[in-house]
Design a protein around this motif. Structure first.
Motif, mmCIF file in Angstrom:
data_model
loop_
_atom_site.group_PDB
_atom_site.id
_atom_site.type_symbol
_atom_site.label_atom_id
_atom_site.label_comp_id
_atom_site.label_asym_id
_atom_site.label_seq_id
_atom_site.Cartn_x
_atom_site.Cartn_y
_atom_site.Cartn_z
ATOM 1 N N HIS A 113 -27.783 -0.999 7.619
ATOM 2 C CA HIS A 113 -26.400 -1.180 8.071
ATOM 3 C C HIS A 113 -26.274 -0.501 9.435
ATOM 4 C CE1 HIS A 113 -26.286 2.842 6.354
ATOM 5 N NE2 HIS A 113 -25.153 3.075 6.986
ATOM 6 N N GLY A 114 -25.064 -0.644 10.051
ATOM 7 C CA GLY A 114 -24.853 -0.035 11.350
ATOM 8 C C GLY A 114 -25.489 -0.834 12.473
ATOM 9 N N PRO A 115 -25.664 -0.211 13.634
ATOM 10 C CA PRO A 115 -25.436 1.180 14.000
ATOM 11 C C PRO A 115 -23.936 1.543 14.039
ATOM 12 C CG PRO A 115 -26.719 0.010 15.681
ATOM 13 C CD PRO A 115 -26.206 -0.993 14.745
ATOM 14 N N ASN A 116 -23.703 2.821 14.193
ATOM 15 C CA ASN A 116 -22.340 3.342 14.281
ATOM 16 C C ASN A 116 -21.976 3.511 15.759
ATOM 17 O OD1 ASN A 116 -19.992 4.847 14.341
ATOM 18 N ND2 ASN A 116 -20.791 6.555 13.165
ATOM 19 N N VAL A 117 -20.992 2.757 16.189
ATOM 20 C CA VAL A 117 -20.429 2.915 17.529
ATOM 21 C C VAL A 117 -18.966 3.285 17.320
ATOM 22 C CG1 VAL A 117 -19.923 1.817 19.734
ATOM 23 C CG2 VAL A 117 -22.005 1.207 18.481
ATOM 24 N N SER A 118 -18.574 4.494 17.682
ATOM 25 C CA SER A 118 -17.219 4.942 17.358
ATOM 26 C C SER A 118 -16.605 5.700 18.523
ATOM 27 C CB SER A 118 -17.218 5.810 16.097
ATOM 28 O OG SER A 118 -18.217 6.795 16.137
#
Length: 394
Positions: free
Chosen positions: A204-209
């Motif tokens: 899952h992801g990646p995390n871009v926040s």
């Protein structure tokens, strides 16, 4: 994997630990150590055990209807077959009565990642006359240590991820300079395209926040809740990937940027997490280079002390690092943790892990810096080779 060639090393480790043996249990995949250490393959819908003694020949306990998973079990090693629970309960004492044995168990659930055997099975084995201790150190040595191929794979993946993250920051900068809207989930999708183009896999992801979303360590962007990236934002990119092939090893990194000129508070938080990371690296590097024994929790304490001293201790809400091994991004080896769990396992040669202190201020922003490391014959190796030293300004 346990075999006639690897058995002597394992038995030596059992003797060093003053153990009479290791009893490995599984039922419906509850214990991943069974597959990794024993080479069990296929469906296991009935209780199984493998007894690995400190002296002598290993013995298997398998159910009559499921011989298939034991295809890799050496023919010279006994395999007891049972159908009835009465037979199983009569067989166990013949193997473990009066013995001090290891199982995937952690007293008080101190280390959940190795606490895999149900309490009822622990009761059953104790009733058979055994004294049970945790197999945590054995799991580290025989389940979580990287091979040479895995180490090389990790180094290659680490450099790829570093390049992707910096390219993503550049894309954000170009879009903002051109006045083109760009959203978190769009950057995530572009990173996923880079993974695919290089044969990398992620679950899952990646995390871009951005800003307030970065204050949630497990945030996941989506088109349904699109968040545009704008001037003044803190931008966190956390990316992890491997290749799904023999010898593939995960890499896991987090990078930080600010769109526009950082505020004094943003600079202060960045300095705190960077210095905390570097304190953990320094402690591990010094001890390992000197040949000293070191536990992951010591690195957690070193990193946490920096953030507490800077006044942000209440916002560092997770462990400093997690194990990484071939079976998972969050592996079963020792963690850098004296916050969430009481992980007292040693960081031995060949284990790998993340180093990732973070500060998360609800409603404002979060920051985390993450590198990976592994223990080589000469000491600590940090990846990627050039990791983030300064806050990226977009």
């Amino acid at each position: 994997m346990l075999s006639t060639s690897t058995l002597p090393q394992l038995q030596a480790a059992l003797r060093d630990a003053k153990l009479d043996g290791w009893l490995v249990y599984d039922f419906r995949g509850l214990n991943p150590v069974a597959a990794g250490v024993l080479g069990i393959r296929g469906m296991v819908t009935r209780r199984i055990f493998a007894w690995i003694p400190a002296e002598g020949t290993p013995q298997a306990i398998q159910h009559a209807i499921e011989p298939g998973p034991w295809a890799q079990w050496p023919a010279a090693w006994p395999a007891h077959v049972y159908s009835a629970w009465r037979d199983l309960e009569a067989l166990l004492p013949t193997l473990v009565k009066g013995k001090r044995i290891a199982m995937e168990y952690a007293a008080g659930d101190a280390v959940p990642v190795v606490d895999r055997v149900p309490a009822g099975v622990i009761e059953l084995v104790r009733a058979a006359g055994a004294e049970i201790v945790s197999s945590g150190e054995l799991v580290t040595q025989f389940f979580a240590v990287w091979t040479e191929a895995e180490t090389q794979s990790h180094r290659e993946h680490a450099e790829l991820l570093r390049g992707f993250a910096h390219a993503a920051f550049a894309r954000v900068g170009a879009a903002i300079a051109a006045g083109t809207p760009i959203h978190e989930h769009e950057v995530m999708a572009w990173l996923q395209q880079q993974f695919a183009a290089h044969g990398l896999f992620t679950d899952h992801g990646p995390n871009v926040s951005a800003s307030e979303n970065a204050a949630n360590p497990h945030y996941e962007p989506s088109a349904q809740h699109a968040r545009r990236i704008v001037k003044g934002d803190v931008l966190l990119i956390d990316l992890w990937a491997t290749k799904q092939q023999p010898g593939g090893m995960w890499a896991d990194q987090t990078y930080m940027a600010v769109v526009g000129e950082p505020t004094p508070k943003q600079r202060e938080v960045w300095a705190a997490i960077r210095d905390a990371r570097d304190a953990a690296i320094a402690l591990l590097s010094t001890k390992l280079a000197a040949g000293e024994s070191v536990q992951g929790r010591e690195a957690d304490a070193a990193a946490r002390a920096v953030i507490v001293e800077r006044g942000y201790g209440q916002y560092f809400t997770h462990r400093t690092g997690h194990s990484i091994d071939a079976r998972g991004l969050h592996g079963m080896g020792p963690n850098l943790d004296d916050l969430e769990t009481r992980d007292e396992r040693r960081l031995i040669q060949g284990v790998g892990f993340s180093i990732e202190p973070g500060i998360y201020i609800p409603g404002e922003f979060g920051m985390r810096t993450e590198v990976n490391a592994y223990v080589s014959p000469t000491g600590l190796v940090v990846t990627p080779v050039e990791y983030q030293r300064e806050l990226v300004i977009i």
